[in-house]
Design a protein around this motif. Structure first.
Motif: not given
Ligand code: SLL
Length: 174
Positions: A37, A65, A67-69, A101-106
């Motif tokens: 993250h 998204h 992917s987020i719990p 918190t996270g790493w990607g945009e959506f």
């Molecule tokens: C991408 N299409 O590939 C986008 C998806 C998903 C972002 C972004 C996970 C956070 C977590 C997270 O940041 N998902 O695991 O709590 O860029």
């Protein structure tokens, strides 16, 4: 109920996201946050200039998204009002907010639910979570980074057309 003929009521609000990259100075990564993250961020719906929205906007559902719990976050005005009672005025929540918190945009789906007296159907908004500065030039991107934040906010006005009398009362005395 009867409608108030010929009357339109507008209520301004702001929705959007604010993101900050983790760093070692003013935004350190809290313990337990996954290694991949890169940012903390918030998505919100609130009033303009700290005005309250809870008297017409009763519930907001944020669909994050997958992917987020626990990616479906539903917040009731009632629970915010209850929490606010035990807080000093400066600490009270003025709107509906999810912090993550996270790493990607959506794209975030934001569903607005109105007071039941309004008879209005829920409305859906779509908002792109921005983590990275955007712009045509480095200067534009730098302007977005000011304060270490990437803000993507939208100003909206909610129109209530010929509202029911009872709801009109709530709107104008709220
Ligand atoms: C991408 N299409 O590939 C986008 C998806 C998903 C972002 C972004 C996970 C956070 C977590 C997270 O940041 N998902 O695991 O709590 O860029």
């Amino acid at each position: 109920g009867k409608r108030v003929k010929g009357v339109q009521v507008y209520r301004p609000f702001i929705y959007g996201t604010t993101a900050r990259p983790f760093n070692d100075t003013d935004n350190p990564k809290p313990p337990g946050v996954p290694i991949d993250h890169t940012h903390s961020w918030q998505v919100f719906v609130k009033g303009v200039d700290d005005t309250e929205v809870f008297y017409w906007l009763r519930r907001v559902q944020f669909k994050l998204h997958e992917s987020i719990p626990n990616h479906l976050r539903t917040i009731d005005a009632e629970s915010i009002i209850r929490d606010n009672e035990s807080k000093p005025p400066s600490k009270r929540q003025k709107g509906f907010v999810v912090s993550e918190t996270g790493w990607g945009e959506f794209e975030i789906t934001i569903k607005l639910y109105y007071d039941s007296k309004s008879g209005e159907k829920p409305q859906t908004l779509y908002h792109h979570l921005r983590l990275h500065p955007y712009g045509r030039t480095e200067a534009e991107k730098e302007a977005m980074r000011s304060g270490g934040e990437v803000v993507a906010w939208v100003y909206e006005e909610q129109l209530f057309n010929e509202p029911f009398e009872e709801f009109y009362k709530a709107l104008t005395t709220g």
